[in-house]
Write a protein that holds these residues in place. Structure first.
Motif, PDB file in Angstrom:
ATOM      1  N   GLN A  96       0.828  -1.203   0.000  1.00 11.69           N
ATOM      2  CA  GLN A  96       0.000   0.000   0.000  1.00 11.69           C
ATOM      3  C   GLN A  96       0.864   1.255   0.000  1.00 11.69           C
ATOM      4  O   GLN A  96       1.945   1.280   0.595  1.00 11.69           O
ATOM      5  CB  GLN A  96      -0.908   0.036   1.232  1.00 11.69           C
ATOM      6  CG  GLN A  96      -1.925  -1.074   1.314  1.00 11.69           C
ATOM      7  CD  GLN A  96      -2.761  -0.973   2.581  1.00 11.69           C
ATOM      8  OE1 GLN A  96      -2.458  -0.174   3.471  1.00 11.69           O
ATOM      9  NE2 GLN A  96      -3.808  -1.777   2.672  1.00 11.69           N
ATOM     10  N   LEU A  97       0.362   2.284  -0.671  1.00 13.46           N
ATOM     11  CA  LEU A  97       0.944   3.620  -0.582  1.00 13.46           C
ATOM     12  C   LEU A  97      -0.209   4.567  -0.297  1.00 13.46           C
ATOM     13  O   LEU A  97      -1.212   4.565  -1.019  1.00 13.46           O
ATOM     14  CB  LEU A  97       1.651   4.019  -1.872  1.00 13.46           C
ATOM     15  CG  LEU A  97       2.301   5.413  -1.862  1.00 13.46           C
ATOM     16  CD1 LEU A  97       3.502   5.435  -0.915  1.00 13.46           C
ATOM     17  CD2 LEU A  97       2.751   5.817  -3.267  1.00 13.46           C
ATOM     18  N   ARG A  99      -1.654   8.616   0.905  1.00 11.15           N
ATOM     19  CA  ARG A  99      -1.416  10.048   1.095  1.00 11.15           C
ATOM     20  C   ARG A  99      -2.551  10.605   1.948  1.00 11.15           C
ATOM     21  O   ARG A  99      -3.725  10.473   1.609  1.00 11.15           O
ATOM     22  CB  ARG A  99      -1.352  10.808  -0.225  1.00 11.15           C
ATOM     23  CG  ARG A  99      -1.141  12.311  -0.013  1.00 11.15           C
ATOM     24  CD  ARG A  99      -0.779  13.048  -1.289  1.00 11.15           C
ATOM     25  NE  ARG A  99      -1.859  13.012  -2.263  1.00 11.15           N
ATOM     26  CZ  ARG A  99      -1.774  13.565  -3.473  1.00 11.15           C
ATOM     27  NH1 ARG A  99      -0.640  14.160  -3.854  1.00 11.15           N
ATOM     28  NH2 ARG A  99      -2.780  13.478  -4.311  1.00 11.15           N
ATOM     29  N   TRP A 110       2.841  11.125   3.267  1.00 11.81           N
ATOM     30  CA  TRP A 110       2.790   9.869   2.530  1.00 11.81           C
ATOM     31  C   TRP A 110       3.334   8.751   3.423  1.00 11.81           C
ATOM     32  O   TRP A 110       4.311   8.947   4.139  1.00 11.81           O
ATOM     33  CB  TRP A 110       3.655   9.950   1.280  1.00 11.81           C
ATOM     34  CG  TRP A 110       3.230  10.959   0.256  1.00 11.81           C
ATOM     35  CD1 TRP A 110       3.432  12.305   0.299  1.00 11.81           C
ATOM     36  CD2 TRP A 110       2.557  10.689  -0.971  1.00 11.81           C
ATOM     37  NE1 TRP A 110       2.930  12.893  -0.832  1.00 11.81           N
ATOM     38  CE2 TRP A 110       2.387  11.931  -1.634  1.00 11.81           C
ATOM     39  CE3 TRP A 110       2.087   9.527  -1.590  1.00 11.81           C
ATOM     40  CZ2 TRP A 110       1.776  12.041  -2.872  1.00 11.81           C
ATOM     41  CZ3 TRP A 110       1.466   9.618  -2.824  1.00 11.81           C
ATOM     42  CH2 TRP A 110       1.315  10.865  -3.454  1.00 11.81           C
ATOM     43  N   THR A 111       2.714   7.593   3.336  1.00 20.92           N
ATOM     44  CA  THR A 111       3.213   6.405   4.030  1.00 20.92           C
ATOM     45  C   THR A 111       3.122   5.206   3.098  1.00 20.92           C
ATOM     46  O   THR A 111       2.309   5.175   2.174  1.00 20.92           O
ATOM     47  CB  THR A 111       2.410   6.104   5.309  1.00 20.92           C
ATOM     48  OG1 THR A 111       1.029   5.919   4.967  1.00 20.92           O
ATOM     49  CG2 THR A 111       2.545   7.236   6.324  1.00 20.92           C
ATOM     50  N   ALA A 112       3.979   4.229   3.329  1.00 23.47           N
ATOM     51  CA  ALA A 112       3.960   2.997   2.537  1.00 23.47           C
ATOM     52  C   ALA A 112       4.128   1.821   3.475  1.00 23.47           C
ATOM     53  O   ALA A 112       4.736   1.950   4.548  1.00 23.47           O
ATOM     54  CB  ALA A 112       5.077   3.003   1.495  1.00 23.47           C
ATOM     55  N   VAL A 138       8.823  10.874  -3.238  1.00 25.10           N
ATOM     56  CA  VAL A 138       7.824   9.801  -3.192  1.00 25.10           C
ATOM     57  C   VAL A 138       7.701   9.144  -4.565  1.00 25.10           C
ATOM     58  O   VAL A 138       7.565   7.920  -4.680  1.00 25.10           O
ATOM     59  CB  VAL A 138       6.460  10.346  -2.728  1.00 25.10           C
ATOM     60  CG1 VAL A 138       5.410   9.234  -2.752  1.00 25.10           C
ATOM     61  CG2 VAL A 138       6.558  10.938  -1.324  1.00 25.10           C
ATOM     62  N   ALA A 142       8.203   5.311  -5.336  1.00 22.19           N
ATOM     63  CA  ALA A 142       7.181   4.499  -6.006  1.00 22.19           C
ATOM     64  C   ALA A 142       7.747   3.805  -7.241  1.00 22.19           C
ATOM     65  O   ALA A 142       7.411   2.656  -7.532  1.00 22.19           O
ATOM     66  CB  ALA A 142       5.992   5.382  -6.386  1.00 22.19           C
ATOM     67  N   LEU A 145       9.587   0.958  -6.086  1.00 16.39           N
ATOM     68  CA  LEU A 145       8.661  -0.001  -5.481  1.00 16.39           C
ATOM     69  C   LEU A 145       8.071  -0.942  -6.517  1.00 16.39           C
ATOM     70  O   LEU A 145       7.872  -2.128  -6.245  1.00 16.39           O
ATOM     71  CB  LEU A 145       7.557   0.761  -4.754  1.00 16.39           C
ATOM     72  CG  LEU A 145       6.536  -0.041  -3.956  1.00 16.39           C
ATOM     73  CD1 LEU A 145       7.201  -0.767  -2.798  1.00 16.39           C
ATOM     74  CD2 LEU A 145       5.434   0.882  -3.431  1.00 16.39           C
TER      75      LEU A 145
END
Length: 219
Positions: A96-97, A99, A110-112, A138, A142, A145
């Protein structure tokens, strides 16, 4: 260990803890035009972390990049809820990402995370990261990622190895070391192009960046 960029713009702290799920890496910027910090759990894949840190060598674009198409192009879903918060999720549901978009426009963040179902209706965190609010970084995170390229790992050094495909490979340590040297040379060349000092981290001599990192430490 605390390192600072040659211009003292960025500070990086590495503080390994007993639990790999804790925040091991902390990066901060406290300049006039940027003020953010990010932190990463010990299990965060180094290739993804490198995507974030490599982007520090490039000047932030005047127009913030749109992060979501980077993920949706790889089959991720993207939704926005009634509060304005957004989330992108990997097709298998374990990545998951997010905002967070507060109504007042402040503290956008933002978190991941990589999450595994426990079988009891809950989820287990494999790793998580707090990315602050620097959209160009970010976007780099991504991009790393969703990179489909395989990564080198020791056979028994993969958390939840049943969920990944492992293939024997003949690459040896000296070959990997050469690849790393090439990557560092490329990073230094990028730094020169950006009219900064060549990439060479040094112990912090000013307390300003380090203080910003320390402010993000988990209590």
């Amino acid at each position: 260990m605390i390192l600072a960029s040659p211009d003292q713009r960025y500070a990086l702290a590495l503080e390994p803890e007993n639990e790999s799920y804790s925040k091991w890496w902390r990066i901060s910027c406290t300049s006039d035009d940027e003020n953010w910090y990010a932190q990463f759990g010990g299990n965060t894949p180094v290739e993804i972390l490198a995507g974030f840190t490599d982007a520090l060598l490039s000047t932030a674009p005047e127009t913030p990049p749109d992060v979501w198409p980077i993920l949706t192009a790889r089959g991720w879903t993207h939704v926005r809820d009634e509060r304005g918060d957004e989330i992108a999720e990997h097709p298998d549901g374990i990545m998951q990402l997010r905002r967070r978009n507060p109504a007042n426009g402040w503290n956008v963040s933002w978190t991941a995370a990589a999450l595994l179902p426990t079988g009891l209706g809950g989820q287990e965190t494999v790793w998580e990261a707090y990315l602050g609010n620097a959209p160009h970084l970010v976007a780099a995170f991504a991009t790393a990622l969703v990179d489909p390229a395989p990564v080198a790992r020791a056979e028994f050094d993969v958390p939840h190895s049943s969920l990944v495909t492992q293939e024997p490979h003949g690459r040896q340590g000296d070959e990997l070391a050469k690849e790393h040297a090439v990557r560092l040379a490329r990073a230094r060349a990028t730094a020169v192009r950006q009219r900064r000092s060549p990439l060479a981290t040094q112990p912090v001599t000013s307390t300003t960046p380090a203080a910003a990192v320390a402010a993000g430490r988990r209590r």
